[in-house]
Design an enzyme around this catalytic site. Structure first.
Site, PDB file in Angstrom:
ATOM      1  N   LYS A 175       0.808  -1.186   0.000  1.00 10.17           N
ATOM      2  CA  LYS A 175       0.000   0.000   0.000  1.00 10.17           C
ATOM      3  C   LYS A 175       0.864   1.268   0.000  1.00 10.17           C
ATOM      4  O   LYS A 175       0.404   2.350  -0.336  1.00 10.17           O
ATOM      5  CB  LYS A 175      -0.881   0.029   1.271  1.00 10.17           C
ATOM      6  CG  LYS A 175      -1.750  -1.176   1.441  1.00 10.17           C
ATOM      7  CD  LYS A 175      -2.360  -1.165   2.859  1.00 10.17           C
ATOM      8  CE  LYS A 175      -3.123  -2.486   3.025  1.00 10.17           C
ATOM      9  NZ  LYS A 175      -3.212  -2.849   4.440  1.00 10.17           N
ATOM     10  N   GLY A 176       2.109   1.108   0.433  1.00  7.22           N
ATOM     11  CA  GLY A 176       2.970   2.272   0.669  1.00  7.22           C
ATOM     12  C   GLY A 176       3.164   3.192  -0.524  1.00  7.22           C
ATOM     13  O   GLY A 176       3.313   4.400  -0.365  1.00  7.22           O
ATOM     14  N   GLU A 190       7.645   2.624  -6.095  1.00  3.89           N
ATOM     15  CA  GLU A 190       7.773   2.109  -4.725  1.00  3.89           C
ATOM     16  C   GLU A 190       7.855   3.256  -3.729  1.00  3.89           C
ATOM     17  O   GLU A 190       8.261   4.360  -4.080  1.00  3.89           O
ATOM     18  CB  GLU A 190       9.068   1.281  -4.620  1.00  3.89           C
ATOM     19  CG  GLU A 190       8.850  -0.213  -4.587  1.00  3.89           C
ATOM     20  CD  GLU A 190       8.293  -0.734  -3.262  1.00  3.89           C
ATOM     21  OE1 GLU A 190       7.636   0.030  -2.512  1.00  3.89           O
ATOM     22  OE2 GLU A 190       8.519  -1.915  -2.978  1.00  3.89           O
ATOM     23  N   ASP A 244      14.726  -0.758   0.955  1.00  8.24           N
ATOM     24  CA  ASP A 244      15.461  -1.011   2.183  1.00  8.24           C
ATOM     25  C   ASP A 244      16.537  -2.061   1.860  1.00  8.24           C
ATOM     26  O   ASP A 244      17.559  -1.732   1.262  1.00  8.24           O
ATOM     27  CB  ASP A 244      14.416  -1.477   3.219  1.00  8.24           C
ATOM     28  CG  ASP A 244      14.956  -1.620   4.614  1.00  8.24           C
ATOM     29  OD1 ASP A 244      15.774  -0.804   5.025  1.00  8.24           O
ATOM     30  OD2 ASP A 244      14.527  -2.566   5.314  1.00  8.24           O
ATOM     31  N   LYS A 269      17.213   3.774   1.161  1.00  6.50           N
ATOM     32  CA  LYS A 269      18.174   3.663   2.270  1.00  6.50           C
ATOM     33  C   LYS A 269      19.342   2.825   1.753  1.00  6.50           C
ATOM     34  O   LYS A 269      19.388   1.618   1.994  1.00  6.50           O
ATOM     35  CB  LYS A 269      17.542   2.897   3.437  1.00  6.50           C
ATOM     36  CG  LYS A 269      16.430   3.592   4.190  1.00  6.50           C
ATOM     37  CD  LYS A 269      16.002   2.662   5.340  1.00  6.50           C
ATOM     38  CE  LYS A 269      14.753   3.116   6.001  1.00  6.50           C
ATOM     39  NZ  LYS A 269      14.221   2.118   6.954  1.00  6.50           N
ATOM     40  N   PHE A 299      13.636   4.791  10.798  1.00  7.91           N
ATOM     41  CA  PHE A 299      12.316   4.287  10.437  1.00  7.91           C
ATOM     42  C   PHE A 299      11.410   5.456  10.065  1.00  7.91           C
ATOM     43  O   PHE A 299      11.175   6.371  10.844  1.00  7.91           O
ATOM     44  CB  PHE A 299      11.703   3.418  11.538  1.00  7.91           C
ATOM     45  CG  PHE A 299      10.634   2.544  10.967  1.00  7.91           C
ATOM     46  CD1 PHE A 299      10.964   1.326  10.359  1.00  7.91           C
ATOM     47  CD2 PHE A 299       9.299   2.950  10.950  1.00  7.91           C
ATOM     48  CE1 PHE A 299       9.987   0.540   9.765  1.00  7.91           C
ATOM     49  CE2 PHE A 299       8.319   2.167  10.362  1.00  7.91           C
ATOM     50  CZ  PHE A 299       8.668   0.958   9.771  1.00  7.91           C
ATOM     51  N   ASP A 355       3.986   3.381   6.638  1.00  9.83           N
ATOM     52  CA  ASP A 355       3.303   3.151   7.907  1.00  9.83           C
ATOM     53  C   ASP A 355       4.218   2.616   8.995  1.00  9.83           C
ATOM     54  O   ASP A 355       5.285   2.060   8.727  1.00  9.83           O
ATOM     55  CB  ASP A 355       2.177   2.128   7.716  1.00  9.83           C
ATOM     56  CG  ASP A 355       2.735   0.705   7.539  1.00  9.83           C
ATOM     57  OD1 ASP A 355       3.545   0.492   6.612  1.00  9.83           O
ATOM     58  OD2 ASP A 355       2.376  -0.169   8.352  1.00  9.83           O
ATOM     59  N   ARG A 411       0.146   6.534   7.548  1.00  9.44           N
ATOM     60  CA  ARG A 411       0.272   6.606   6.083  1.00  9.44           C
ATOM     61  C   ARG A 411      -0.233   7.947   5.548  1.00  9.44           C
ATOM     62  O   ARG A 411       0.230   8.432   4.528  1.00  9.44           O
ATOM     63  CB  ARG A 411      -0.565   5.505   5.416  1.00  9.44           C
ATOM     64  CG  ARG A 411      -0.027   4.106   5.605  1.00  9.44           C
ATOM     65  CD  ARG A 411      -0.757   3.154   4.669  1.00  9.44           C
ATOM     66  NE  ARG A 411      -0.609   1.761   5.049  1.00  9.44           N
ATOM     67  CZ  ARG A 411       0.449   1.004   4.738  1.00  9.44           C
ATOM     68  NH1 ARG A 411       1.435   1.503   4.046  1.00  9.44           N
ATOM     69  NH2 ARG A 411       0.508  -0.254   5.130  1.00  9.44           N
TER      70      ARG A 411
HETATM   71  P1  IMP Z   1      12.984  -4.646   1.412  1.00  7.79           P
HETATM   72  O1  IMP Z   1      13.636  -3.643   0.483  1.00  7.79           O
HETATM   73  O2  IMP Z   1      12.689  -5.963   0.783  1.00  7.79           O
HETATM   74  O3  IMP Z   1      13.812  -4.818   2.676  1.00  7.79           O
HETATM   75  O4  IMP Z   1      11.587  -4.119   1.920  1.00  7.79           O
HETATM   76  C1  IMP Z   1      11.106  -2.894   1.599  1.00  7.79           C
HETATM   77  C2  IMP Z   1       9.725  -2.706   2.234  1.00  7.79           C
HETATM   78  O5  IMP Z   1       9.846  -2.633   3.678  1.00  7.79           O
HETATM   79  C3  IMP Z   1       9.144  -1.383   1.816  1.00  7.79           C
HETATM   80  O6  IMP Z   1       8.389  -1.494   0.640  1.00  7.79           O
HETATM   81  C4  IMP Z   1       8.312  -1.000   3.026  1.00  7.79           C
HETATM   82  O7  IMP Z   1       7.026  -1.573   2.915  1.00  7.79           O
HETATM   83  C5  IMP Z   1       9.050  -1.603   4.194  1.00  7.79           C
HETATM   84  N1  IMP Z   1       9.923  -0.594   4.846  1.00  7.79           N
HETATM   85  C6  IMP Z   1      11.271  -0.535   4.804  1.00  7.79           C
HETATM   86  N2  IMP Z   1      11.748   0.515   5.498  1.00  7.79           N
HETATM   87  C7  IMP Z   1      10.662   1.165   5.986  1.00  7.79           C
HETATM   88  C8  IMP Z   1      10.511   2.370   6.779  1.00  7.79           C
HETATM   89  O8  IMP Z   1      11.461   3.074   7.182  1.00  7.79           O
HETATM   90  N3  IMP Z   1       9.223   2.732   7.059  1.00  7.79           N
HETATM   91  C9  IMP Z   1       8.138   2.016   6.642  1.00  7.79           C
HETATM   92  N4  IMP Z   1       8.239   0.889   5.892  1.00  7.79           N
HETATM   93  C10 IMP Z   1       9.492   0.470   5.570  1.00  7.79           C
HETATM   94 MG    MG Z   2       6.632  -0.955  -0.272  1.00  5.97          MG
END
Ligand code: IMP
Ligand code: MG
Length: 175
Positions: free
Chosen positions: A41-42, A97, A101, A129, A150, A157, A163
Site C-alpha cells: 500500500k505504501g 515504490e 530497504d 536507504k 524508520f 506506515d 500513512r
Molecule cells: P525490502 O527492500 O525488501 O527490505 O523491503 C522494503 C519494504 O519494507 C518497503 O516497501 C516497506 O514496505 C518496508 N519498509 C522498509 N523501510 C521502511 C521504513 O522506514 N518505514 C516504513 N516501511 C518500511
Molecule cells: Mg513498499
C-alpha cells in the site's frame, strides 16, 4: 517515551521533488505511454502525486506483495497477494515504490515482472536507504536518499498508522 514524529521532508519539499521527478520522467518517456505499477500500500500516495504531474499518457495498475520473513526483515521470497489486472506485454513499465530497504522484495518482484515481456522496465522510488542494501537493484529515479531510520508518512506506515501524513517523518520513541 511516547511515539513522536520528527519532520524529515515537509509537504512542500516532497511536492517540489515529486514535480522534478515527474518532469524527468515526462522527458524520458516522450512519445510513449508510461505504464505505472504501484506496489501497495505504501506506494499509493506517491504514485498518485507523481502521475498527476506527468505529461505523457499514463496508465496504471496495482499489485500487492508480501515477503515471507520473520517480521522484521524481508526474506525476498515474494508472495503475490494481489496481482496486476493487465498484461505487461510490450508496455513501458515504471514500478513505483515507497522505499527500498534491503532490496530483497523488489529484486524478486522485478524478476517476476521481467518474465511478462514488458518493452522496458524502470524503477522509481520515493525513498532509498542505500546503506541497508543486501540485494542490488537498479533504481532509475529516486526522490531522496535517506539514512537508516524508520520512516512514516506519505504512504509509509508504522503498524498501519501514519500513512496519511502529508509529509515524510522519522518515528521516535518506539522499540
Ligand atoms: P525490502 O527492500 O525488501 O527490505 O523491503 C522494503 C519494504 O519494507 C518497503 O516497501 C516497506 O514496505 C518496508 N519498509 C522498509 N523501510 C521502511 C521504513 O522506514 N518505514 C516504513 N516501511 C518500511
Ligand atoms: Mg513498499
Amino acid at each position: 517515551m511516547a511515539e513522536t514524529i520528527r519532520v524529515l521532508y515537509s509537504e512542500e519539499e516532497v511536492d517540489k521533488r515529486v514535480r522534478e521527478l515527474a518532469t524527468r520522467i515526462s522527458e524520458d518517456y516522450a512519445g510513449k505511454q508510461v505504464h505505472m505499477i504501484c506496489v501497495l500500500k505504501g506506494g499509493v500516495f506517491f504514485m498518485c502525486e507523481l502521475a498527476k504531474r506527468i505529461t505523457v499518457p499514463v496508465s496504471m495498475d496495482f499489485m500487492s506483495v508480501s515477503s515471507y520473513g520473520d517480521g522484521t526483515s524481508s526474506s525476498g521470497v515474494v508472495k503475490i497477494a494481489k496481482d496486476l489486472d493487465e498484461s505487461l506485454e510490450g508496455k513501458d513499465v515504471l514500478i513505483v515504490e515507497d522505499i527500498i530497504d534491503s532490496g530483497r522484495t523488489l529484486s524478486h518482484l522485478i524478476e517476476i515482472l521481467e518474465r511478462r515481456h514488458p518493452n522496458s522496465m524502470r524503477l522509481c522510488t520515493l525513498l532509498d536507504k542505500p546503506e541497508r542494501r543486501v540485494k542490488k537493484v537498479d533504481v532509475n529515479y529516486t526522490g531522496f536518499e535517506i539514512p537508516d531510520e524508520f520512516i512514516v508518512g506519505y504512504g509509509l506506515d508504522y503498524a498501519q498508522k501514519y500513512r496519511n501524513l502529508p509529509y515524510i517523518g522519522i518515528i521516535e520513541g518506539v522499540e
